[in-house]
Motif scaffolding. Structure first.
Motif, PDB file in Angstrom:
ATOM      1  N   ASN A  13       0.737  -1.239  -0.150  1.00 38.69           N
ATOM      2  CA  ASN A  13       0.354   0.039  -0.631  1.00 38.69           C
ATOM      3  C   ASN A  13       0.603   1.271  -0.356  1.00 38.69           C
ATOM      4  N   GLN A  14       2.189   1.112   0.718  1.00 46.18           N
ATOM      5  CA  GLN A  14       2.779   2.689   0.763  1.00 46.18           C
ATOM      6  C   GLN A  14       3.849   2.348  -0.920  1.00 46.18           C
ATOM      7  N   SER A  15       3.918   1.254  -0.757  1.00 50.71           N
ATOM      8  CA  SER A  15       4.435   1.320  -2.482  1.00 50.71           C
ATOM      9  C   SER A  15       3.314   1.958  -3.854  1.00 50.71           C
ATOM     10  N   ARG A  26      -8.476   8.035   1.760  1.00 49.72           N
ATOM     11  CA  ARG A  26      -7.828   7.827   3.452  1.00 49.72           C
ATOM     12  C   ARG A  26      -8.326   6.360   3.482  1.00 49.72           C
ATOM     13  N   CYS A  27      -8.310   4.908   3.039  1.00 48.67           N
ATOM     14  CA  CYS A  27      -9.042   3.818   3.128  1.00 48.67           C
ATOM     15  C   CYS A  27      -9.154   2.878   2.005  1.00 48.67           C
ATOM     16  N   PHE A  47     -12.910  -3.798  -6.409  1.00 49.55           N
ATOM     17  CA  PHE A  47     -14.591  -2.570  -6.146  1.00 49.55           C
ATOM     18  C   PHE A  47     -13.428  -1.028  -6.040  1.00 49.55           C
ATOM     19  N   ALA A  48     -14.252   0.192  -6.083  1.00 53.89           N
ATOM     20  CA  ALA A  48     -13.460   1.131  -6.092  1.00 53.89           C
ATOM     21  C   ALA A  48     -11.767   0.831  -5.205  1.00 53.89           C
ATOM     22  N   ASN A  49     -12.329   1.030  -4.167  1.00 54.29           N
ATOM     23  CA  ASN A  49     -11.319   1.305  -2.579  1.00 54.29           C
ATOM     24  C   ASN A  49     -11.483   0.215  -2.312  1.00 54.29           C
ATOM     25  N   GLY A  50     -11.436  -0.864  -2.406  1.00 55.54           N
ATOM     26  CA  GLY A  50     -10.985  -2.041  -1.893  1.00 55.54           C
ATOM     27  C   GLY A  50     -11.272  -3.418  -2.934  1.00 55.54           C
ATOM     28  N   PHE A  51     -10.649  -4.645  -2.224  1.00 55.58           N
ATOM     29  CA  PHE A  51     -10.680  -6.159  -2.977  1.00 55.58           C
ATOM     30  C   PHE A  51     -11.218  -7.005  -2.134  1.00 55.58           C
ATOM     31  N   ILE A  52     -12.245  -7.891  -1.998  1.00 54.14           N
ATOM     32  CA  ILE A  52     -12.307  -8.957  -1.757  1.00 54.14           C
ATOM     33  C   ILE A  52     -11.749 -10.676  -2.151  1.00 54.14           C
TER      34      ILE A  52
END
Length: 266
Positions: A13-15, A26-27, A47-52
């Motif tokens: 995530n930092q990279s 922010r998340c 999805f837009a702000n995540g992965f399941i």
């Protein structure tokens, strides 16, 4: 698995946020579920702000699974913030593949040797494919036939991104990279309405700040639209790469690992 996932995601995530210089969200949610009866390594939905994702319940920390998760996280930028029409999967999937190699490398989750092996796997699969020269406008028509049709835009786009990265580095004497080009494209996209799709013309216009427009139009037509494979030579690559050819399949070698890591980490 929980600690391993946390360590991986913290580093990656930092990279990737540093790669895009984008901290606006922010998340980002990463949900990974082990399945005892899963008959595949890993699968999931971005999805837009995540992965399941779900994976076979042994360990999540395998190169293939880490790569797949990272690729899906990468779609937050290429595929969500920077979206082209679905007929241009060479960008949405192929460029995302190449950026995934870069961001994993910079996070310390991929070694120089693994980068070399990964890129050569892409070259071998593409250049040995019986449909490697299919024109771009025929790719999506056959995309859901799966097999090579499904994988072709990933491979073609990844190889083109590698080529373009080298061209930008050479033209700028190492001062610019494909990262700069993509960040310019992202800044351009921010000036457009919601749900605006980047066009090929937009891509060429923004990339022309890094390479001559006539060159871009020519290589885009030849290598993407017509689908002709790139005939690589050492002159087309930065000194940290060397290329050899066996049975018409290019093979990339890293000639100086220390310099390579200096140039490709950020």
């Amino acid at each position: 698995n929980r600690l391993a996932i946390r360590d991986y995601f913290t580093r990656f995530n930092q990279s990737i946020r540093k790669y895009w210089d984008d901290y606006s969200d922010r998340c980002f949610s990463l949900i990974l579920q082990p399945f005892l009866e899963a008959d595949h390594n890993i699968g999931g939905v971005a999805f837009a702000n995540g992965f399941i994702g779900k994976y076979k319940a042994d360990t999540i920390v395998t190169p293939h699974r880490i790569y797949t998760i990272s690729h899906e996280i990468g779609h937050h930028w290429i595929g969500h913030r920077l979206e082209m029409n679905i007929s241009n999967q060479w960008f949405g999937e192929g460029f995302n593949d190449y950026i995934t190699f870069n961001t994993l490398l910079s996070a310390g989750l991929l070694t120089a040797g693994e980068f070399e092996n990964r890129i050569n796997d892409v070259f071998k699969a593409h250049y040995s494919s019986g449909i490697r020269n299919i024109p771009n406008d025929s790719v999506f028509k056959n995309y859901w036939k799966m097999g090579d049709y499904n994988k072709l835009p990933y491979r073609r786009g990844c190889i083109f991104a590698f080529y373009l990265d080298n061209q930008v580095r050479l033209a700028s004497q190492g001062k610019k990279t494909i990262r700069d080009l993509l960040r310019s494209l992202a800044a351009f996209r921010e000036t457009k309405p919601s749900k605006y799709e980047i066009t090929v013309a937009d891509f060429i216009e923004q990339a022309s700040a890094y390479l001559p427009q006539s060159q871009l139009e020519s290589v885009m037509e030849e290598y993407i639209m017509k689908g002709n494979p790139i005939s690589f030579s050492n002159e087309m690559l930065i000194p940290e790469f060397r290329v050899s050819t066996e049975k018409d399949i290019p093979r990339i070698s890293i000639s100086d690992e220390n310099n390579f890591l200096t140039l490709f980490k950020y």
